[in-house]
Design a protein around this motif. Structure first.
Motif, mmCIF file in Angstrom:
data_model
loop_
_atom_site.group_PDB
_atom_site.id
_atom_site.type_symbol
_atom_site.label_atom_id
_atom_site.label_comp_id
_atom_site.label_asym_id
_atom_site.label_seq_id
_atom_site.Cartn_x
_atom_site.Cartn_y
_atom_site.Cartn_z
ATOM 1 N N ILE A 87 -2.048 -8.144 4.915
ATOM 2 C CA ILE A 87 -0.949 -7.784 4.023
ATOM 3 C C ILE A 87 0.320 -8.528 4.422
ATOM 4 C CG2 ILE A 87 -1.900 -5.480 3.632
ATOM 5 C CD1 ILE A 87 0.298 -4.383 5.475
ATOM 6 N N ASP A 88 1.167 -8.756 3.422
ATOM 7 C CA ASP A 88 2.532 -9.210 3.650
ATOM 8 C C ASP A 88 3.361 -7.933 3.729
ATOM 9 O OD1 ASP A 88 5.281 -9.834 3.096
ATOM 10 O OD2 ASP A 88 4.664 -11.789 2.367
ATOM 11 N N LEU A 89 3.780 -7.551 4.922
ATOM 12 C CA LEU A 89 4.396 -6.242 5.112
ATOM 13 C C LEU A 89 5.623 -6.056 4.242
ATOM 14 C CD1 LEU A 89 4.411 -3.534 6.537
ATOM 15 C CD2 LEU A 89 5.756 -4.575 8.380
ATOM 16 N N GLY A 90 6.500 -7.062 4.186
ATOM 17 C CA GLY A 90 7.717 -6.930 3.399
ATOM 18 C C GLY A 90 7.424 -6.670 1.934
ATOM 19 N N LYS A 91 6.526 -7.462 1.353
ATOM 20 C CA LYS A 91 6.190 -7.290 -0.064
ATOM 21 C C LYS A 91 5.466 -5.975 -0.305
ATOM 22 C CE LYS A 91 5.961 -12.215 -1.218
ATOM 23 N NZ LYS A 91 5.103 -13.313 -1.709
ATOM 24 N N THR A 92 4.611 -5.570 0.643
ATOM 25 C CA THR A 92 3.884 -4.319 0.499
ATOM 26 C C THR A 92 4.837 -3.132 0.490
ATOM 27 O OG1 THR A 92 1.899 -5.213 1.553
ATOM 28 C CG2 THR A 92 2.137 -2.822 1.527
ATOM 29 N N LEU A 93 5.801 -3.125 1.398
ATOM 30 C CA LEU A 93 6.771 -2.030 1.441
ATOM 31 C C LEU A 93 7.623 -1.997 0.176
ATOM 32 C CD1 LEU A 93 7.958 -2.185 5.168
ATOM 33 C CD2 LEU A 93 6.267 -0.646 4.146
ATOM 34 N N GLU A 94 8.024 -3.162 -0.309
ATOM 35 C CA GLU A 94 8.794 -3.215 -1.554
ATOM 36 C C GLU A 94 7.975 -2.649 -2.717
ATOM 37 O OE1 GLU A 94 9.997 -7.232 -2.100
ATOM 38 O OE2 GLU A 94 11.475 -7.200 -0.473
ATOM 39 N N HIS A 95 6.683 -2.994 -2.756
ATOM 40 C CA HIS A 95 5.812 -2.484 -3.819
ATOM 41 C C HIS A 95 5.671 -0.966 -3.720
ATOM 42 C CE1 HIS A 95 2.448 -2.433 -6.668
ATOM 43 N NE2 HIS A 95 1.859 -1.591 -5.832
ATOM 44 N N LEU A 96 5.477 -0.460 -2.508
ATOM 45 C CA LEU A 96 5.319 0.982 -2.321
ATOM 46 C C LEU A 96 6.567 1.742 -2.750
ATOM 47 C CD1 LEU A 96 3.452 1.200 1.118
ATOM 48 C CD2 LEU A 96 2.561 1.819 -1.127
ATOM 49 N N LEU A 97 7.742 1.244 -2.362
ATOM 50 C CA LEU A 97 8.967 1.972 -2.703
ATOM 51 C C LEU A 97 9.294 1.873 -4.187
ATOM 52 C CD1 LEU A 97 9.111 2.225 0.350
ATOM 53 C CD2 LEU A 97 11.578 2.012 0.165
#
Length: 234
Positions: free
Chosen positions: A24-34
């Protein structure tokens, strides 16, 4: 926006879970989750993450709006507020009316001035060292309910999974780098001293122990030395 049909909610949660498939790309994943939090959780207008660091600081990740960044910073600076308490101590911290909450006499009115009426924060932990809070902000007071709490807790768990998988992936990458460096160093020692693979590895281990240096560092120095000599000869 609140989703009414259960099928729509299930679709959003399925998409959020799919974003956690490694690598996973952590930054993009967190943005998607939020972004999914704001789209899905009833009453929530904005969201962010507060992450504790090893040196004792707290920083904001994946904010959905600039107002959230300002509200988070206020809590860090004033040392009061839901996201700070959740990140450091309490599992869940909620206020239905920020402006009137006596627990945070400085932060509450300032948050209300930014346009926020209510707030709830969920603590999460991602082993071994990551701890933080999922911060959910509502523009209107008294707009958070039991569905907000249930879905917010679920998303906090997804954030913890994302953070944990990212750490695991980093650890695996570091292990791969270490293995490659040691393998290259073993080959160099074998050729330099005409040793078998086992004896070459034993040589590296002994050098590591005698010099009180990590095995990976010893291996990297040997490889770097060979590369530097080769470059100087060209």
């Amino acid at each position: 926006m609140t989703l009414d049909p259960s099928d729509d909610l299930a679709a959003v949660m399925t998409a959020a879970a799919a974003a956690l498939k490694a690598p996973i790309d952590l930054g993009k994943t967190l943005e998607h989750l939020l972004a999914s939090v704001v789209e899905t959780v009833p009453g929530v207008d904005q969201a962010s993450l507060s992450i504790t660091t090893r040196d004792g600081r707290i920083e904001t990740l994946a904010p959905t709006d600039e107002r959230v960044v300002l509200a988070d910073k206020l809590q860090y600076q004033l040392l009061e507020g839901p996201c700070l308490e959740a990140a450091l101590s309490e599992p869940v911290v909620e206020t239905p009316d920020l402006a009137a909450d006596p627990r945070w006499p400085q932060y509450g009115p300032k948050a209300a001035a930014l346009g926020f009426g209510a707030q709830i924060a969920f603590q999460f932990r991602a082993e071994p060292h990551v701890r933080g809070a999922l911060n959910l902000y509502a523009d209107q007071p008294h707009s958070l309910d039991s569905d907000t709490r249930a879905l917010g807790a679920l998303f906090a768990g997804l954030v913890a999974v994302a953070m944990g998988w990212s750490r695991q992936e980093d650890t695996m990458n570091q292990a791969l780098i270490t293995r490659n460096a040691i393998g290259q160093a073993v080959g160099i020692v074998m050729e330099r001293y005409t040793l078998s693979p086992d004896r070459a590895f034993a040589f590296l281990v002994r050098t590591s122990q005698d010099s009180n240096t990590k095995l990976r560092t010893v291996a990297e120095r040997i490889v770097t030395d060979v590369i530097t000599r080769a470059a100087n000869q060209n």
